[in-house]
Design a protein around this motif. Structure first.
Motif, short mmCIF file in Angstrom:
data_model
loop_
_atom_site.label_atom_id
_atom_site.label_comp_id
_atom_site.label_asym_id
_atom_site.label_seq_id
_atom_site.Cartn_x
_atom_site.Cartn_y
_atom_site.Cartn_z
N PRO A 78 0.80 -1.24 0.00
CA PRO A 78 0.00 0.00 0.00
C PRO A 78 0.82 1.29 0.00
CG PRO A 78 0.23 -0.81 2.23
CD PRO A 78 1.04 -1.74 1.36
N TYR A 79 2.16 1.18 0.01
CA TYR A 79 2.95 2.38 0.30
C TYR A 79 2.85 3.46 -0.78
CZ TYR A 79 4.72 -0.26 4.24
OH TYR A 79 4.81 -0.98 5.40
N LEU A 80 2.85 3.08 -2.06
CA LEU A 80 2.76 4.09 -3.13
C LEU A 80 1.44 4.84 -3.04
CD1 LEU A 80 4.23 2.18 -6.22
CD2 LEU A 80 5.37 3.88 -4.76
N GLU A 81 0.36 4.08 -2.88
CA GLU A 81 -0.96 4.73 -2.79
C GLU A 81 -1.03 5.65 -1.57
OE1 GLU A 81 -4.27 2.20 -1.77
OE2 GLU A 81 -5.60 3.22 -3.17
N LYS A 82 -0.56 5.14 -0.43
CA LYS A 82 -0.58 5.94 0.81
C LYS A 82 0.20 7.23 0.67
CE LYS A 82 -3.22 3.79 3.11
NZ LYS A 82 -4.43 4.38 3.68
N ASN A 83 1.25 7.21 -0.16
CA ASN A 83 2.10 8.39 -0.32
C ASN A 83 1.75 9.20 -1.57
OD1 ASN A 83 4.32 8.35 1.91
ND2 ASN A 83 4.09 6.21 1.26
N ASN A 127 11.66 12.94 -16.19
CA ASN A 127 11.38 13.42 -17.55
C ASN A 127 9.90 13.34 -17.90
OD1 ASN A 127 14.09 13.92 -17.90
ND2 ASN A 127 14.50 11.93 -18.87
N LEU A 128 9.24 12.36 -17.34
CA LEU A 128 7.80 12.20 -17.62
C LEU A 128 6.93 13.04 -16.68
CD1 LEU A 128 7.97 8.33 -18.08
CD2 LEU A 128 7.13 9.89 -19.85
N GLY A 129 7.55 13.59 -15.65
CA GLY A 129 6.81 14.42 -14.70
C GLY A 129 5.93 13.63 -13.75
N TYR A 130 6.35 12.40 -13.43
CA TYR A 130 5.57 11.56 -12.53
C TYR A 130 6.08 11.70 -11.09
CZ TYR A 130 4.05 9.05 -16.78
OH TYR A 130 3.55 8.70 -18.01
N ASP A 131 5.17 11.63 -10.13
CA ASP A 131 5.59 11.58 -8.73
C ASP A 131 6.08 10.17 -8.42
OD1 ASP A 131 4.93 14.21 -8.13
OD2 ASP A 131 2.82 13.70 -7.83
N ALA A 132 7.29 10.08 -7.94
CA ALA A 132 7.88 8.75 -7.70
C ALA A 132 8.65 8.75 -6.40
CB ALA A 132 8.81 8.39 -8.85
N MET A 133 8.73 7.58 -5.78
CA MET A 133 9.53 7.44 -4.57
C MET A 133 10.32 6.14 -4.63
SD MET A 133 6.60 6.36 -1.74
CE MET A 133 7.55 5.43 -0.53
N ARG A 134 11.43 6.14 -3.91
CA ARG A 134 12.21 4.90 -3.80
C ARG A 134 11.51 3.97 -2.80
NH1 ARG A 134 18.55 5.40 -4.65
NH2 ARG A 134 18.53 6.76 -6.48
N ILE A 135 11.54 2.71 -3.10
CA ILE A 135 10.80 1.76 -2.26
C ILE A 135 11.53 0.42 -2.29
CG2 ILE A 135 9.28 1.12 -4.19
CD1 ILE A 135 7.01 0.80 -2.18
N PHE A 136 11.46 -0.31 -1.19
CA PHE A 136 12.05 -1.64 -1.10
C PHE A 136 10.92 -2.64 -1.34
CE2 PHE A 136 15.06 -4.75 0.66
CZ PHE A 136 16.26 -4.18 0.27
N SER A 137 11.15 -3.64 -2.13
CA SER A 137 10.08 -4.59 -2.43
C SER A 137 9.86 -5.57 -1.29
CB SER A 137 10.39 -5.37 -3.71
OG SER A 137 9.42 -6.38 -3.88
N GLY A 138 8.61 -5.73 -0.89
CA GLY A 138 8.29 -6.69 0.16
C GLY A 138 8.07 -8.09 -0.38
N ALA A 139 8.04 -8.24 -1.69
CA ALA A 139 7.82 -9.55 -2.30
C ALA A 139 9.02 -9.92 -3.16
CB ALA A 139 6.57 -9.53 -3.16
N GLU A 150 -3.96 -0.72 -5.67
CA GLU A 150 -5.03 -0.18 -4.83
C GLU A 150 -5.19 -1.02 -3.58
OE1 GLU A 150 -8.75 1.79 -6.51
OE2 GLU A 150 -9.53 -0.02 -5.54
N ASN A 151 -5.17 -0.37 -2.43
CA ASN A 151 -5.25 -1.04 -1.12
C ASN A 151 -4.15 -2.08 -0.90
OD1 ASN A 151 -7.55 0.36 -0.16
ND2 ASN A 151 -8.85 -0.95 -1.42
N GLY A 152 -3.15 -2.04 -1.76
CA GLY A 152 -2.06 -2.99 -1.60
C GLY A 152 -2.45 -4.43 -1.88
N LYS A 153 -3.62 -4.63 -2.48
CA LYS A 153 -4.13 -6.01 -2.68
C LYS A 153 -3.45 -6.71 -3.85
CE LYS A 153 -8.15 -6.60 -0.23
NZ LYS A 153 -7.14 -6.78 0.84
#
Lengths: 411, 411
Positions: free
Chosen positions: A195-200, A344-356, A377-380
């Motif tokens: 859920p981290y991308l959605e939450k942020n 370059n694409l103007g997207y909001d992005a964050m660094r994240i560690f994969s849980g899977a 969505e909802n991390g599902k």
């Protein structure tokens, strides 16, 4: 140079693939090496062929399609994921990464872009690990982290050998399942499954690594007995022991690290009758963390808890660790290329560690690797409720395309 | 008059019946209305026929064999038990009571004894309740405690209707499944299935009643999700909730009465995959006690625990009580006849309350009833390890014969 994929065609292709193995509830049930897997592979082969790719199937069923570069001697930039699904899983997981890779090739062809490096797209065999274990099997064999013959001999619940199933569906290829070509870099787009991308409020995730994990199973042996006339102090109830440990697995996960996770996903009870005290119970553990030390700690603690539960209940017991993976740190070069793409694409992005775990886990042993995450969505995930909006799919696919292009254009 | 059955013939008959549905490990797998059940019924029919009994099969498959008395107007003395077994159960449970009843008839015939009352032996349909629920089904229908049509419609795990299976094996008879004759008393010999007789160095048990019980199932609904990237605080893990309650079921049983028992015998987890958080779990409860108040208390407590576990874990839930039986007190007249028999035979006997339900539970609603218990080594039953020595079988059979004879000779 910024490229954008054809949103409409991309979405339609995603919908088309999702029809093969579709479930009633809008999910996907496309188990590795099943008839549905054959069908999606045949379809994918045809798409690659239509784009003029040079197709190779290796002896473990991994499918590669190569688009030549200006300099064929340069290392291949590889991208892809997997087309198999969990039982009653979702239609984005895995498939999104393969379709986005295909769409990248189509865009290069549409725009007649000649890359410096050859580019290759891939569909890895049996990423999910539900019908045949372990998960990420095709990429694991390819990266020489598993032995080909040993994996061939794996059987599913009905006793079908993996190699026989590969042959049955016509995907035991003739190319060795090992990097026979010169590879330079790997990108994999996948849904976050968390859920981290959605939450942020992020559009895409720049994946810097993958958690390590331990998977295993514990079997308790008690006394199958009538539930009525057997006094409580005579009982050795294997399910009571298992319930003890399952409760502790939750506590171990909660007590170790901020993002440590742990659970029991599978349990088998014998004889599993309302009127008989369970005589034998097998159940699994799974723990993941970014720190290999925490994973080791969780592993030791679950065995200690099992020993105590067995002692309390008077049970025999044994355990088996089925899989252990160290955490992976991705290549800064690839991470930077993804970051460039999002900027370059103007997207909001964050660094994240994969849980899977992902196929990228194994590929990272062979070449510079990183991953792009799409919002879940909802991390599902691993469920029919899994959902990523077409907007989020599209932004992630564009990120993948531009990051790949950056490396593929390197001198 | 004291009679003794023919030990050698009796033991041989026990061995013969145990061949039908025999397991590799010296147990019995003879599920109700299976092909093996048909075979043992055919065999039993032949044995009754050989003894000249007047055989009736009722519409629920219950098998009766009548031996006429000097006074046909007198109430029938009925004795018997059941020939079906648990999955991979033992060869004594149930069968011992039917074979001992048959052997009693053979002894009357050998010794040309004419009883005052007619005597009837019976094999009840589906006592075990493992393939079709509830347990003690045939006797329950016969005693009008269950509705015939409702029970006909029950299906096994493969969807086979009970009535269809009765017809398939040829045991849907034409006699109404209800006491059409005039009955006076019932005796049932069964293995104790508990350790008390052995612990007290007794030869046989004089059963004064049967515990009451509640059986039911709880289903928890959580969120099926990937076990890796889903943070712990996002999870609604149906198996963690179930483990909580299973642990509490043990504690509830231990806290209520001296001989209260409770356990979970069955659990079903969906999707039951090592890498997916359990989204749905159904598991059973079972509690028994001599006191109906304690049974009710246990029932209320398990639901309270389920509610708390669901609340803690964020689960939806529902429950269903599948069966509730009040405790039964047997008839002093029959108990006294068994006591007389043990005294006349010189056997060490004690009064005991049954911790398990038996067909006698239902029959007690129709006529004066009691039971004889045979020693169960280590109290084991519903398991291939179930064991009663031939000496103990023989003493229990002689007790049954003489108690029955006492009532059958009454003026």
């Amino acid at each position: 140079m910024i490229i954008k994929i054809d949103r409409k065609r991309f979405v339609n292709t995603m919908k088309t693939q999702a029809k093969i193995g579709a479930t009633e509830n809008n999910g996907l049930h496309r188990l590795a090496l099943s008839d549905d897997d054959r069908e999606i592979r045949d379809w994918f082969y045809e798409q690659m062929d239509d784009e003029g790719l040079d197709i190779r199937i290796d002896e473990f069923g991994n499918m590669f399609g190569r688009r030549e570069g200006r300099n064929p001697e340069k290392g291949i930039i590889l991208l892809g994921s997997h087309l198999d699904s969990q039982p009653y899983g979702g239609k984005f997981d895995g498939a999104l990464g393969v379709i986005a890779a295909l769409e990248f090739i189509r865009t290069l062809n549409d725009e007649e872009i000649e890359t410096e490096h050859p580019v290759e797209i891939v569909n890895w065999t049996n990423e999910e690990g539900s019908r045949y274990q372990p998960a990420m099997q095709g990429s694991g064999v390819w990266a020489s982290n598993h032995d080909l013959e040993e994996e061939y001999d794996k059987t599913d619940e009905d006793g079908n050998r993996l190699e026989d199933e590969l042959e049955r569906i016509g995907y035991k290829g003739d190319v060795p399942a090992t990097p026979t070509e010169n590879y330079d870099g790997y990108f994999e787009l996948h849904i976050e499954q968390g859920p981290y991308l959605e939450k942020n409020d992020m559009n895409v995730g720049i994946v810097t690594g993958i958690v390590g994990f331990t998977w295993g199973a514990i079997t308790f042996y008690g006394d199958a007995d009538h539930t009525g006339p057997t006094p409580m102090h005579y009982r050795s109830d294997a399910l009571v022991g298992a319930a003890d440990v399952i409760t502790q697995i939750r506590r171990i996960a909660n007590s170790l690290g901020e993002r440590t996770v742990g659970s029991t996903g599978f349990i088998d009870v014998q004889p599993n009758s309302i009127n008989i005290i369970p005589g034998e119970v097998t159940f699994t553990w799974g723990f993941r963390d970014q720190s290999d030390e925490i994973v080791e700690d969780a592993f030791e603690r679950v065995l200690a808890e099992a020993e105590m539960a067995a002692e309390r209940e008077g049970l025999g017991w044994e355990w088996e660790e089925r899989m252990r993976a160290s955490s992976v740190d991705f290549a800064e070069r690839n991470i930077a290329a993804i970051e460039d793409a999002t900027e370059n694409l103007g997207y909001d992005a964050m660094r994240i560690f994969s849980g899977a775990g992902h196929d990228a886990t194994h590929v990272a042993d062979v070449m510079d690797t990183s991953m792009v995450f799409a919002v879940s969505e909802n991390g599902k995930s691993h469920s029919e409720e899994e959902y990523t909006s077409w907007d989020d799919c599209y932004m992630a696919a564009n990120t993948l395309a531009n990051a790949t292009l950056e490396l593929a254009m390197e001198d």
